[in-house]
Design a protein around this motif. Structure first.
Motif, PDB file in Angstrom:
ATOM      1  N   UNK A  64      54.370  22.841  65.333  1.00  0.00           N
ATOM      2  CA  UNK A  64      54.840  22.224  64.351  1.00  0.00           C
ATOM      3  C   UNK A  64      55.425  23.547  63.641  1.00  0.00           C
ATOM      4  N   UNK A  65      55.038  24.672  64.013  1.00  0.00           N
ATOM      5  CA  UNK A  65      55.547  25.966  63.343  1.00  0.00           C
ATOM      6  C   UNK A  65      56.678  26.261  64.150  1.00  0.00           C
TER       7      UNK A  65
ATOM      8  N   UNK B  99      54.583   7.302  72.091  1.00  0.00           N
ATOM      9  CA  UNK B  99      54.077   7.434  70.910  1.00  0.00           C
ATOM     10  C   UNK B  99      54.183   8.878  70.520  1.00  0.00           C
ATOM     11  N   UNK B 100      54.733   9.042  69.222  1.00  0.00           N
ATOM     12  CA  UNK B 100      54.892  10.455  68.437  1.00  0.00           C
ATOM     13  C   UNK B 100      53.985  10.567  67.369  1.00  0.00           C
ATOM     14  N   UNK B 101      53.142  11.389  67.498  1.00  0.00           N
ATOM     15  CA  UNK B 101      51.865  11.678  66.498  1.00  0.00           C
ATOM     16  C   UNK B 101      51.857  13.029  66.010  1.00  0.00           C
ATOM     17  N   UNK B 102      51.869  13.131  64.609  1.00  0.00           N
ATOM     18  CA  UNK B 102      51.863  14.315  63.798  1.00  0.00           C
ATOM     19  C   UNK B 102      50.573  14.703  63.523  1.00  0.00           C
ATOM     20  N   UNK B 103      50.267  15.997  63.653  1.00  0.00           N
ATOM     21  CA  UNK B 103      49.049  16.440  63.223  1.00  0.00           C
ATOM     22  C   UNK B 103      49.030  17.609  62.502  1.00  0.00           C
ATOM     23  N   UNK B 104      48.305  18.032  61.243  1.00  0.00           N
ATOM     24  CA  UNK B 104      48.063  19.101  60.600  1.00  0.00           C
ATOM     25  C   UNK B 104      46.891  19.923  60.811  1.00  0.00           C
TER      26      UNK B 104
ATOM     27  N   UNK C 234      56.434  14.370  59.542  1.00  0.00           N
ATOM     28  CA  UNK C 234      56.977  15.069  60.655  1.00  0.00           C
ATOM     29  C   UNK C 234      57.213  13.979  61.948  1.00  0.00           C
ATOM     30  N   UNK C 235      56.397  13.358  62.294  1.00  0.00           N
ATOM     31  CA  UNK C 235      56.574  12.395  63.455  1.00  0.00           C
ATOM     32  C   UNK C 235      57.613  11.399  63.118  1.00  0.00           C
ATOM     33  N   UNK C 236      57.709  10.875  61.933  1.00  0.00           N
ATOM     34  CA  UNK C 236      58.959  10.217  61.768  1.00  0.00           C
ATOM     35  C   UNK C 236      60.566  11.007  62.017  1.00  0.00           C
TER      36      UNK C 236
END
Length: 282
Positions: free
Chosen positions: A161-162, A199-204, A220-222
């Motif tokens: 994500x960075x 499948x697009x999966x966002x994580x923090x 972020x996934x969207x």
């Protein structure tokens, strides 16, 4: 004096007649009725090998033989396949003959090769005896094109994500140049692959409120889904969701905040999980 001149004149005529007969003897085996354009002859004559000055013949360079073309001069032919192996005559020669051998699996095959010239002494037609010998210099068949092997479809792709987004951002305009390049590459792979769904999966990471992290991961996934659609991936294949901080890949206990943020970087990610069409048959 007149008698002496007459004797000399008769001697010259005799010499000319002898020379003419000699030339006729040298050309007794040439083909009959060679056309002015050198493309045909009323009768092609292949001399017996016993009349060749090089009766043993040669094993020619096949590539050089393939390079022989109509319109070539005698010098050009000489450079490619050498001088002829027979004496077709002394003057106005319009054919050259060769004795060639070709290696086969069962030994060697002997062939005769004839070149006919036009009135300007340019090679125009080429003949084999037996005619089947032409196959020895036929162009080798082109290899069948090899179908490209499609690149394997990755099962899962993890994107930092960075590297995708500016800090604490999730909108399309917040995508970094490096993130856009990586998504473009993924769009090419997914667009040409047989994919059932993605499948697009966002994580923090765990820093921040739970609800905020959940919202950030979903956003972020969207955004990644929207970018891939814009790059040509069918939208019906793509599903986006967020998992917040619930699925970390590393655990960190650093006391200093900057050190902790750096340690938790692997948890801040977007995963793209691909299911290929043929997986259901395995």
């Amino acid at each position: 004096m007149k008698k002496l001149n007459l004797t000399r004149r008769n001697a010259r005529l005799t010499l000319c007649a002898i020379a003419l007969l000699a030339l006729q003897g040298c050309t007794s085996y040439v083909s009959k009725g060679i056309a002015d354009d050198g493309k045909t002859a009323a009768e092609l004559v292949f001399q017996p090998l016993t009349d060749a000055w090089q009766p043993e013949g040669i094993f020619p360079n096949k590539d050089n033989l393939r390079a022989v073309r109509p319109g070539m001069s005698k010098d050009q032919l000489y450079d490619l396949i050498g001088r002829p192996h027979f004496n077709e005559g002394l003057v106005a020669v319009r054919e050259w003959d060769y004795s060639f051998h070709f290696r086969t699996g069962g030994g060697a095959v002997s062939c005769r090769y004839k070149v006919l010239f036009d009135r300007d002494y340019r090679a125009q037609s080429f003949h084999w005896e037996p005619s089947a010998c032409a196959s020895f210099i036929a162009e080798p068949p082109l290899a069948a094109p090899v179908a490209p092997v499609p690149a394997p479809i990755p099962k899962a792709i993890q994107l930092s994500a960075d590297a995708l987004f500016a800090f604490d951002r999730a909108a399309l305009q917040d995508l970094l140049p490096s993130g856009r390049r990586e998504l473009d590459r993924i769009a090419v792979v997914l667009g040409g692959a047989k994919v059932e769904h993605v499948r697009i999966v966002g994580h923090t990471d765990r820093l921040g409120a739970v609800a905020y992290n959940q919202q950030l991961s979903e956003a972020r996934a969207a955004t990644v889904r929207a970018y891939l659609i814009g790059a040509g991936v069918p939208g019906e294949r793509l599903a986006a969701s967020g998992r917040g901080a619930r699925e970390p890949v590393v655990q960190c206990q650093q006391a200093q905040r900057d050190d902790l943020i750096a340690c938790l970087a692997p948890n801040r990610r977007v995963e793209i999980v691909v299911k290929a069409l043929d997986e259901n048959t395995r």
